[in-house]
Design an enzyme around this catalytic site. Structure first.
Site, PDB file in Angstrom:
ATOM      1  N   LYS A 113      12.300 -35.422 -20.059  1.00  0.00           N
ATOM      2  CA  LYS A 113      12.400 -36.512 -19.176  1.00  0.00           C
ATOM      3  C   LYS A 113      10.923 -36.861 -18.572  1.00  0.00           C
ATOM      4  O   LYS A 113      10.083 -36.019 -18.670  1.00  0.00           O
ATOM      5  CB  LYS A 113      13.338 -36.294 -17.945  1.00  0.00           C
ATOM      6  CG  LYS A 113      14.737 -36.266 -18.457  1.00  0.00           C
ATOM      7  CD  LYS A 113      15.640 -35.852 -17.284  1.00  0.00           C
ATOM      8  CE  LYS A 113      17.131 -35.811 -17.439  1.00  0.00           C
ATOM      9  NZ  LYS A 113      17.813 -35.706 -16.325  1.00  0.00           N
ATOM     10  N   ASN A 161       4.980 -28.761 -21.459  1.00  0.00           N
ATOM     11  CA  ASN A 161       3.660 -27.899 -21.294  1.00  0.00           C
ATOM     12  C   ASN A 161       3.814 -27.819 -19.895  1.00  0.00           C
ATOM     13  O   ASN A 161       3.447 -28.533 -19.139  1.00  0.00           O
ATOM     14  CB  ASN A 161       2.575 -28.685 -21.846  1.00  0.00           C
ATOM     15  CG  ASN A 161       1.237 -27.821 -21.780  1.00  0.00           C
ATOM     16  OD1 ASN A 161       1.049 -27.007 -20.652  1.00  0.00           O
ATOM     17  ND2 ASN A 161       0.242 -27.819 -22.513  1.00  0.00           N
ATOM     18  N   ARG A 215      13.553 -30.752 -20.434  1.00  0.00           N
ATOM     19  CA  ARG A 215      12.735 -29.709 -21.056  1.00  0.00           C
ATOM     20  C   ARG A 215      11.211 -30.274 -20.648  1.00  0.00           C
ATOM     21  O   ARG A 215      10.793 -31.238 -21.109  1.00  0.00           O
ATOM     22  CB  ARG A 215      12.764 -29.777 -22.705  1.00  0.00           C
ATOM     23  CG  ARG A 215      11.693 -28.648 -23.201  1.00  0.00           C
ATOM     24  CD  ARG A 215      12.125 -28.428 -24.708  1.00  0.00           C
ATOM     25  NE  ARG A 215      13.277 -27.706 -25.027  1.00  0.00           N
ATOM     26  CZ  ARG A 215      14.068 -27.846 -25.704  1.00  0.00           C
ATOM     27  NH1 ARG A 215      13.896 -28.671 -26.830  1.00  0.00           N
ATOM     28  NH2 ARG A 215      15.098 -26.936 -25.795  1.00  0.00           N
ATOM     29  N   GLY A 226       5.420 -37.951 -15.175  1.00  0.00           N
ATOM     30  CA  GLY A 226       4.359 -38.620 -14.346  1.00  0.00           C
ATOM     31  C   GLY A 226       4.352 -39.261 -12.970  1.00  0.00           C
ATOM     32  O   GLY A 226       3.418 -39.168 -12.227  1.00  0.00           O
ATOM     33  N   GLU A 227       5.578 -39.654 -12.574  1.00  0.00           N
ATOM     34  CA  GLU A 227       5.713 -40.501 -11.378  1.00  0.00           C
ATOM     35  C   GLU A 227       6.772 -39.706 -10.384  1.00  0.00           C
ATOM     36  O   GLU A 227       6.650 -39.964  -9.131  1.00  0.00           O
ATOM     37  CB  GLU A 227       6.115 -41.858 -11.603  1.00  0.00           C
ATOM     38  CG  GLU A 227       5.190 -42.713 -12.286  1.00  0.00           C
ATOM     39  CD  GLU A 227       5.681 -43.919 -13.030  1.00  0.00           C
ATOM     40  OE1 GLU A 227       5.346 -44.979 -12.400  1.00  0.00           O
ATOM     41  OE2 GLU A 227       6.019 -43.851 -14.263  1.00  0.00           O
ATOM     42  N   GLY A 257       5.635 -42.382 -21.739  1.00  0.00           N
ATOM     43  CA  GLY A 257       4.871 -42.002 -22.723  1.00  0.00           C
ATOM     44  C   GLY A 257       5.201 -41.017 -23.531  1.00  0.00           C
ATOM     45  O   GLY A 257       5.574 -41.157 -24.720  1.00  0.00           O
TER      46      GLY A 257
HETATM   47 MO1  MOS Z   1       3.525 -46.041 -13.856  1.00  0.00          MO
HETATM   48  S1  MOS Z   1       2.983 -47.141 -12.220  1.00  0.00           S
HETATM   49  O1  MOS Z   1       4.760 -47.084 -14.599  1.00  0.00           O
HETATM   50  O2  MOS Z   1       2.021 -46.497 -14.974  1.00  0.00           O
END
Ligand code: MOS
Length: 694
Positions: A651, A581, A578, A654-655, A504
């Site tokens: 980069k 936040n 980088r 989130g995962e 995102g």
């Molecule tokens: Mo993540 S599982 O690619 O929304």
């Protein structure tokens, strides 16, 4: 591309939506701002395979407050039934237990739910088959895997390397079935007045729009999807599920009136996707110095009979470590089960369990420290594609993590250190996640009453988008972040990619940077009110192999008498470019690590083969790590700037936090006890019988 000078980026800014969230005033999808709504409750199949023969809805219709009942015999024909998961009520066939077979629309949610329970259904039941195993005769090779990865890869000759190497290793590991349980359930408010408006809890308003438009045979312009806030998704809201179709159908059945549909927590275990269980056979071969000569993973996993989802579990093994001979394969069983889908780091998360435990076992066999084994097998370029790394700092993460964690203090052998009644040990595993940037996303930038306004149909799942996009825009415009406002979560804004693949910020941020540059080129630094420019993300880069890396360290304590497992410390160090936040980044990383701890110790969906459903389908029985289960969780990062990935040098984060955690926990439990668990989750029954006598 020209790099941005970070001034707003890198600042520890609080979430702009924080106040709205904590005061309960941020509108979620179920609170779609409409007049007096009707409520929809789904009716679900109670068999796993067969056909509905009769549905007696007389007593349902007799309930005061019931408006109408949707059944397979009564609803509109959908324009597209190409996606079987979304072909809601288009036939009387049942492909899994819990499938939608009807819906009640009523004046209140309570009446709808009560009435739905009164329907009498008869079935022509057929024998179902829901049991995954590696020796099924009907395993098949999918054409490709999730995210379009190839199904199998091979280089060199693993079998020959296994036959000739002085040291070899082979073991099979399994990961459990897991269900996403974001705090906000899947909810939809739908309104039909010639065009369709959906307030949908979604990771992507534009992807929801195009999916629903196709199913109903509408133009994209006839569907608006709104979703400014999401109470978590983890991938379960990244693809459109059947309840959205049901809600839209319900809205068309009561035109001019909004219809609200919320999946119950129990329904989410049937209708919102899940992580497939996996069976991973690992093979390793090395010379006496611990240089790998072969690495192979052969994966067996499940999909549903009606729709294929092929998790890319073997993907990380393809490039994590240098070995001249490599193989990865995937075979699927298509079962009478709900459709599996995305759950935080599909592929990498389960796929770094087997390999990272196997490396721990192999290190012991080789007489090497597990960190040293990884360092010895660091590849100079991506072994899979042959491309150079845009940046790869796994070794730096391992070293800094070891230092911060106190790795050097670990006991020299497993099962030897005690603190009172507790056996204590430490473990390590590597993390990885690809750095994606999607090919479609556009932002507009407008000067409005002395402020810069960014508009893009992006999503904020609780991740920080409301805050980070203004930080990126501020640096691209060279203005104060306070002078920038973002507007997201609505298909009325320019098209944005789905919040998936941790892409995102990289994708939308790149579009924002382009919009800001176009704006400056057009209007200079002294714009007039209403000046507006647009920018779109450039195509993804394919010159480099691009991934974030990390190392996770775990301290585990196992009670010598009861086998109770506690994890007092989790420490991760990540190299993820980088950090836009630090505050929102840290919460992503520790959130992922905590979810990984939960995956290791607590979570696991128990499928009852007799009935074909997950028996622990609620939060009483499907335990997710709670505060009392979590000790000290620390996420750190090294100062990495990657000039190749995007203008921000960032980069996705989130995962990666959930990748490798479970392996590190298992490795720590082994080091504490000398008991090697190869099948997740690590529950006390799997260690108790083998605990060292005392
Ligand atoms: Mo993540 S599982 O690619 O929304």
């Amino acid at each position: 591309m020209t790099a941005l000078q970070p001034r707003a980026m890198g600042r520890d800014l609080v979430r702009r939506d924080g106040r709205l969230k904590v005061t309960g005033t941020a509108p979620f999808a179920y609170e779609g701002p409409l007049g007096k709504a009707a409520y929809c409750h789904l009716i679900q199949a109670t068999i796993a395979r067969g056909r509905v023969t009769t549905m007696d809805i007389t007593s349902v219709q007799a309930v005061e407050g019931v408006i109408t009942v949707l059944t397979a015999g009564s609803v509109e024909r959908l324009a597209s039934t190409e996606d079987n998961e979304l072909a809601v009520l288009q036939s009387d066939e049942i492909a899994f237990r819990g499938q939608i077979i009807g819906a009640v629309i009523a004046e209140t949610s309570e009446v709808a739910r009560h009435a739905a329970a009164l329907v009498r259904v008869t079935y022509a039941q057929q024998p179902h088959d829901v049991e995954l195993s590696a020796d099924r005769a009907d395993l098949y090779k999918p054409d490709k895997l999730n995210a379009s990865y190839p199904t199998d890869t091979a280089e060199g000759d693993v079998a020959a390397a296994m036959a000739s190497a002085p040291i070899t290793f082979e073991q099979t590991y399994t990961t459990a079935m897991y269900h996403n349980n974001p705090m906000e359930p899947h909810t939809t408010t739908a309104f039909w007045d010639g065009s369709l408006t959906l307030w949908e809890s979604s990771q992507g308003v534009h992807s929801t729009r195009s999916t629903i438009a196709k199913v109903f045979g509408l133009d994209d312009e006839q569907v608006r999807v709104v979703c400014p806030y999401v109470g978590g998704g983890f991938g379960s809201k990244g693809t459109t599920h059947a309840h959205v179709v049901a809600a839209a159908m319900a809205a068309r059945a009561v035109p001019g009136r909004a219809v609200k549909l919320a999946l119950t927590r129990q329904q989410m275990f049937f209708l919102a996707g899940y992580r497939t269980p996996t069976i991973q056979r690992m093979q390793l071969a090395a010379d006496r110095d611990g240089h790998l000569t072969a690495i192979a993973i052969d994966v067996v996993e499940q999909t549903s009979r009606i729709k294929e989802f092929a998790e890319q579990t073997g993907m990380p093994t393809r490039f994590m470590y240098a070995a001249p001979n490599r193989r990865s394969t995937h075979r699927l069983a298509a079962l009478d089960v709900p459709v599996p889908s995305w759950m935080r780091a599909p592929g990498e998360c389960p796929g770094m369990f087997g390999p990272e435990v196997a490396l721990d076992e192999f290190a012991e066999q080789l007489g090497l420290d597990p960190i040293e084994l990884r360092i010895r097998n660091e590849p100079a370029v991506d072994p899979d594609s042959g491309k150079p790394w845009s940046s790869r700092n796994l070794i730096a993460c391992l070293r800094e993590g070891a230092e911060r964690f106190g790795w050097a203090d670990r006991a020299p052998a497993p099962g030897v250190r005690r603190q009172g009644d507790w056996l204590v040990g430490t473990g390590v595993a590597a993390s990885v996640y690809p750095t994606y940037r999607m090919s479609v996303s556009t932002a507009t930038l407008r000067y409005e009453k002395g402020r810069y306004v960014v508009e893009i149909g992006a999503a904020d799942l609780g991740t920080g988008t409301w805050t980070t996009l203004p930080q990126i825009a501020a640096d691209a415009l060279d203005v104060e972040v306070e002078d920038v406002e973002a507007r997201i979560g609505d298909t009325n804004y320019p098209i944005a990619s789905v919040a998936g693949g941790s892409s995102g910020t990289a994708t939308w941020g790149s579009a924002v940077v382009e919009a800001a540059r176009a704006f400056r080129n057009k209007f200079g630094t002294d714009p007039a009110d209403g000046d507006e420019a647009e920018g779109s993300v450039s195509p993804p880069i394919d010159k480099y192999a691009m991934h974030a890396f990390g190392a996770q360290f775990v301290e585990a304590k196992v009670h010598a008498d009861t086998g109770e497992i506690r994890v007092p410390r989790l420490l991760g160090v990540f190299a993820a470019g980088r950090i836009i936040n630090p505050r929102t980044a840290r919460s992503q990383l520790i959130g992922g690590m905590t979810m990984g701890l939960s995956m290791a110790l607590h979570e696991g969906s128990v499928l009852d083969p007799r009935f074909g459903h997950v028996v622990n389908h609620d939060l009483a029985d499907y335990h997710i790590a709670a505060c009392a289960d979590v000790g000290d969780v620390q996420a750190h990062w090294i100062d990495e700037y990657d000039p190749h990935v995007n203008a921000m040098g960032s980069k996705g984060i989130g995962e990666i936090g959930i990748v490798g955690t479970a392996a590190a926990v298992v490795n720590a439990v082994y080091h504490a006890t000398g008991v090697r668990v190869r099948h997740l989750p690590v529950t006390l029954d799997k260690v108790l019988a083998q605990l060292p006598s005392h």
